[in-house]
Design a protein around this motif. Structure first.
Motif, PDB file in Angstrom:
ATOM      1  N   VAL A  71      26.979  49.386  28.127  1.00 57.99           N
ATOM      2  CA  VAL A  71      26.239  50.225  29.078  1.00 57.99           C
ATOM      3  C   VAL A  71      25.559  49.345  30.120  1.00 57.99           C
ATOM      4  O   VAL A  71      25.597  49.631  31.329  1.00 57.99           O
ATOM      5  N   ALA A  72      24.928  48.251  29.675  1.00 61.04           N
ATOM      6  CA  ALA A  72      24.275  47.340  30.615  1.00 61.04           C
ATOM      7  C   ALA A  72      25.291  46.766  31.600  1.00 61.04           C
ATOM      8  O   ALA A  72      24.998  46.617  32.799  1.00 61.04           O
ATOM      9  N   SER A  73      26.494  46.449  31.123  1.00 57.97           N
ATOM     10  CA  SER A  73      27.536  45.919  32.008  1.00 57.97           C
ATOM     11  C   SER A  73      27.993  46.965  33.021  1.00 57.97           C
ATOM     12  O   SER A  73      28.240  46.648  34.191  1.00 57.97           O
ATOM     13  N   TYR A  74      28.106  48.229  32.580  1.00 58.37           N
ATOM     14  CA  TYR A  74      28.459  49.320  33.497  1.00 58.37           C
ATOM     15  C   TYR A  74      27.490  49.361  34.673  1.00 58.37           C
ATOM     16  O   TYR A  74      27.899  49.454  35.840  1.00 58.37           O
ATOM     17  N   TYR A  75      26.193  49.271  34.395  1.00 59.56           N
ATOM     18  CA  TYR A  75      25.211  49.288  35.476  1.00 59.56           C
ATOM     19  C   TYR A  75      25.246  47.989  36.266  1.00 59.56           C
ATOM     20  O   TYR A  75      25.067  47.991  37.492  1.00 59.56           O
ATOM     21  N   GLY A  76      25.479  46.852  35.588  1.00 62.17           N
ATOM     22  CA  GLY A  76      25.546  45.582  36.295  1.00 62.17           C
ATOM     23  C   GLY A  76      26.627  45.572  37.348  1.00 62.17           C
ATOM     24  O   GLY A  76      26.449  45.004  38.440  1.00 62.17           O
ATOM     25  N   GLN A  77      27.765  46.211  37.061  1.00 59.05           N
ATOM     26  CA  GLN A  77      28.844  46.290  38.038  1.00 59.05           C
ATOM     27  C   GLN A  77      28.459  47.138  39.242  1.00 59.05           C
ATOM     28  O   GLN A  77      29.118  47.085  40.280  1.00 59.05           O
ATOM     29  N   ARG A  78      27.417  47.904  39.130  1.00 57.72           N
ATOM     30  CA  ARG A  78      26.933  48.753  40.217  1.00 57.72           C
ATOM     31  C   ARG A  78      25.630  48.224  40.814  1.00 57.72           C
ATOM     32  O   ARG A  78      24.918  48.945  41.509  1.00 57.72           O
ATOM     33  N   GLY A  79      25.341  46.964  40.519  1.00 59.69           N
ATOM     34  CA  GLY A  79      24.186  46.316  41.118  1.00 59.69           C
ATOM     35  C   GLY A  79      22.862  46.652  40.488  1.00 59.69           C
ATOM     36  O   GLY A  79      21.810  46.427  41.095  1.00 59.69           O
ATOM     37  N   ARG A  80      22.888  47.197  39.263  1.00 61.72           N
ATOM     38  CA  ARG A  80      21.656  47.580  38.571  1.00 61.72           C
ATOM     39  C   ARG A  80      21.420  46.613  37.415  1.00 61.72           C
ATOM     40  O   ARG A  80      22.345  46.266  36.681  1.00 61.72           O
ATOM     41  N   ARG A  81      20.175  46.214  37.219  1.00 62.76           N
ATOM     42  CA  ARG A  81      19.825  45.326  36.110  1.00 62.76           C
ATOM     43  C   ARG A  81      19.320  46.164  34.940  1.00 62.76           C
ATOM     44  O   ARG A  81      18.332  46.905  35.074  1.00 62.76           O
ATOM     45  N   VAL A  82      19.989  46.042  33.813  1.00 64.42           N
ATOM     46  CA  VAL A  82      19.615  46.793  32.616  1.00 64.42           C
ATOM     47  C   VAL A  82      19.573  45.827  31.433  1.00 64.42           C
ATOM     48  O   VAL A  82      20.516  45.079  31.190  1.00 64.42           O
ATOM     49  N   ASP A  83      18.475  45.854  30.714  1.00 62.24           N
ATOM     50  CA  ASP A  83      18.322  45.090  29.480  1.00 62.24           C
ATOM     51  C   ASP A  83      19.006  45.874  28.363  1.00 62.24           C
ATOM     52  O   ASP A  83      18.636  47.021  28.093  1.00 62.24           O
ATOM     53  N   PRO A  84      20.026  45.299  27.691  1.00 57.81           N
ATOM     54  CA  PRO A  84      20.706  46.050  26.624  1.00 57.81           C
ATOM     55  C   PRO A  84      19.756  46.573  25.561  1.00 57.81           C
ATOM     56  O   PRO A  84      20.005  47.638  24.968  1.00 57.81           O
ATOM     57  N   ASP A  85      18.658  45.866  25.308  1.00 58.46           N
ATOM     58  CA  ASP A  85      17.706  46.332  24.296  1.00 58.46           C
ATOM     59  C   ASP A  85      16.973  47.595  24.732  1.00 58.46           C
ATOM     60  O   ASP A  85      16.299  48.230  23.905  1.00 58.46           O
ATOM     61  N   ARG A  86      17.079  47.949  26.014  1.00 60.23           N
ATOM     62  CA  ARG A  86      16.432  49.170  26.506  1.00 60.23           C
ATOM     63  C   ARG A  86      17.412  50.331  26.640  1.00 60.23           C
ATOM     64  O   ARG A  86      17.139  51.312  27.320  1.00 60.23           O
ATOM     65  N   VAL A  87      18.567  50.208  26.005  1.00 56.42           N
ATOM     66  CA  VAL A  87      19.589  51.265  26.016  1.00 56.42           C
ATOM     67  C   VAL A  87      19.531  52.019  24.688  1.00 56.42           C
ATOM     68  O   VAL A  87      19.535  51.421  23.607  1.00 56.42           O
ATOM     69  N   TRP A  88      19.472  53.332  24.768  1.00 60.07           N
ATOM     70  CA  TRP A  88      19.455  54.209  23.592  1.00 60.07           C
ATOM     71  C   TRP A  88      20.706  55.082  23.654  1.00 60.07           C
ATOM     72  O   TRP A  88      20.892  55.854  24.584  1.00 60.07           O
ATOM     73  N   LEU A  89      21.577  54.967  22.672  1.00 59.55           N
ATOM     74  CA  LEU A  89      22.799  55.759  22.618  1.00 59.55           C
ATOM     75  C   LEU A  89      22.558  57.068  21.885  1.00 59.55           C
ATOM     76  O   LEU A  89      21.943  57.085  20.808  1.00 59.55           O
ATOM     77  N   CYS A  90      23.040  58.157  22.477  1.00 63.19           N
ATOM     78  CA  CYS A  90      22.939  59.497  21.888  1.00 63.19           C
ATOM     79  C   CYS A  90      24.329  60.121  21.909  1.00 63.19           C
ATOM     80  O   CYS A  90      25.275  59.564  22.473  1.00 63.19           O
ATOM     81  N   ALA A  91      24.452  61.303  21.307  1.00 61.16           N
ATOM     82  CA  ALA A  91      25.745  61.971  21.269  1.00 61.16           C
ATOM     83  C   ALA A  91      26.054  62.726  22.555  1.00 61.16           C
ATOM     84  O   ALA A  91      27.221  62.993  22.847  1.00 61.16           O
ATOM     85  N   SER A  92      25.036  63.087  23.326  1.00 63.75           N
ATOM     86  CA  SER A  92      25.250  63.834  24.562  1.00 63.75           C
ATOM     87  C   SER A  92      23.979  63.734  25.396  1.00 63.75           C
ATOM     88  O   SER A  92      22.914  63.390  24.877  1.00 63.75           O
TER      89      SER A  92
END
Length: 395
Positions: A71-92
């Motif tokens: 997920v962090a890489s997806y945003y990185g490719q769009r110029g957004r900085r995301v810390d993977p530890d701040r990503v929460w995965l849900c079902a929807s």
């Protein structure tokens, strides 16, 4: 036995459902499921779910590390900085909304949500005991934030705990300008609100104007929502995410509570998490086909309505187009939708999105172009006939 009042939703059909006759052969201009209109990945996409490591269960409440990094890489490719530890995965995204409402609000509190809009949060709010307070988007040739209306909504209800921003918005396609985004951030700071930013349609811009919101520099707690359903056109694989932005002090506590809450459900399946890097990579191949479909249908609509008594509202992003129909006595948006069903065309009446008068209907830009062409011509011909009949002198 007594049941919760929170789930005492009316079971009687509303006016639209009651009046709508079964029309299985109608040209359907409303389908928003990409897998139902030929926008699918090659069969090999499902091979990524067969990772042998998926046979091992290693529960991680916020998600597997490799999925968070994807997920962090997806945003990185769009110029957004995301810390993977701040990503929460849900079902929807619906689940993400429900969990966030539980984290941010006590029963009886409220969240502010743009109107018109897709009324998803009504039912999710009921389950969490949280009310939806609308703030207006206004239309004057383009959609824009009604700043006075936003301030009035927040002052009217001091129990509001979060401000929901859908960008691009559904169904209007509105994306806040830089100035509007700053207003939203300032308001959230002043009222001590969290910002919930729903970006599920962010990859589907149809003009050069809409841009990503500058969530990274907002000095308020901000949670960005998206997922595979729209990003990769894979609604059947049930994976979404929430990304936390803001100061470490506030986010540490929010993340701690989110982890405890997520640990009670552990709703995301291991195979789809392990496959996420491949699924997001495959999105890069399918998204151009989807954008081409959207642009093709948009051009069909623009050419078809030229010189006809139907207006196409500006479409800047997303999968929906809004059509403004003539104001005819006795015909509101439901009346028009029923008229169109009678000639074999299915559209969504505007009341489903809290759209005010004049009568508007919504069509899906995912519709196969041949169906769109035939359906919109049938729609326009019928509108012409109704307008002629309404203007004809009476004996």
């Amino acid at each position: 036995m007594k049941l919760s009042q929170r789930t005492a939703w009316p079971v009687a059909d509303g006016r639209w459902a009651q009046a709508r006759p079964p029309t299985p052969d109608a040209l359907d201009l409303t389908t928003s499921n990409p897998t139902a209109v030929g926008l699918v990945h090659p069969p090999g996409i499902l091979e990524s779910l067969a990772d042998p490591e998926a046979s091992r269960y290693d529960p991680r409440p916020l998600g597997l590390p490799q999925a968070q990094r994807a997920v962090a890489s997806y945003y990185g490719q769009r110029g957004r900085r995301v810390d993977p530890d701040r990503v929460w995965l849900c079902a929807s995204t619906s689940e993400a909304y429900a969990r966030l409402l539980t984290l941010l609000c006590d029963p009886g509190d409220a969240v502010a949500v743009a109107q018109p809009g897709y009324p998803l949060l009504d039912m999710l709010g009921d389950v969490a005991g949280v009310r939806r307070v609308p703030y207006p988007l206004a239309y004057d040739g383009a959609w824009h934030l009604d700043r006075a209306g936003l301030h009035a909504a927040l002052h009217r209800d001091p129990s509001i705990r979060a401000l929901v921003v859908i960008a691009p918005h559904n169904p209007t396609g509105h994306v806040p300008s830089s100035a509007e985004w700053q207003v939203l951030v300032d308001v959230a700071r002043r009222h001590e609100l969290a910002l919930l930013v729903d970006e599920v349609f962010a990859d589907y811009r149809l003009s050069a104007d809409p841009s990503w919101l500058d969530v990274e520099t907002a000095d308020v707690t901000t949670v960005v929502l998206s997922g595979l359903s729209k990003v990769a056109a894979l609604p059947q694989l049930k994976l979404s995410w929430a990304v936390f932005h803001g100061s470490s002090d506030e986010l540490d506590e929010l993340r701690r509570r989110a982890e405890l809450l997520a640990d009670a459900f552990l709703s995301v399946a291991t195979p789809v998490q392990r496959a996420l890097p491949a699924l997001l990579a495959a999105a890069d191949d399918l998204q151009p086909r989807i954008r081409e479909r959207l642009q093709t249908n948009l051009q069909i609509l623009r050419e078809a309505v030229a010189g006809r008594p139907v207006d196409l509202l500006p479409v800047t992003a997303g999968w929906t187009a809004l059509l403004r129909l003539p104001t005819i006595e006795g015909l509101d948006d439901i009346g028009w939708a029923l008229q169109l069903l009678s000639v074999g065309v299915r559209v969504d009446p505007g009341f489903l999105f809290d759209l005010p008068a004049p009568p508007r209907v919504a069509v899906s830009l995912l519709t196969p172009p041949a169906t769109m062409t035939e359906g919109i011509e049938r729609l326009l011909d019928h509108v012409d006939a109704v307008v002629r009949g309404a203007s004809a002198p009476r004996a």
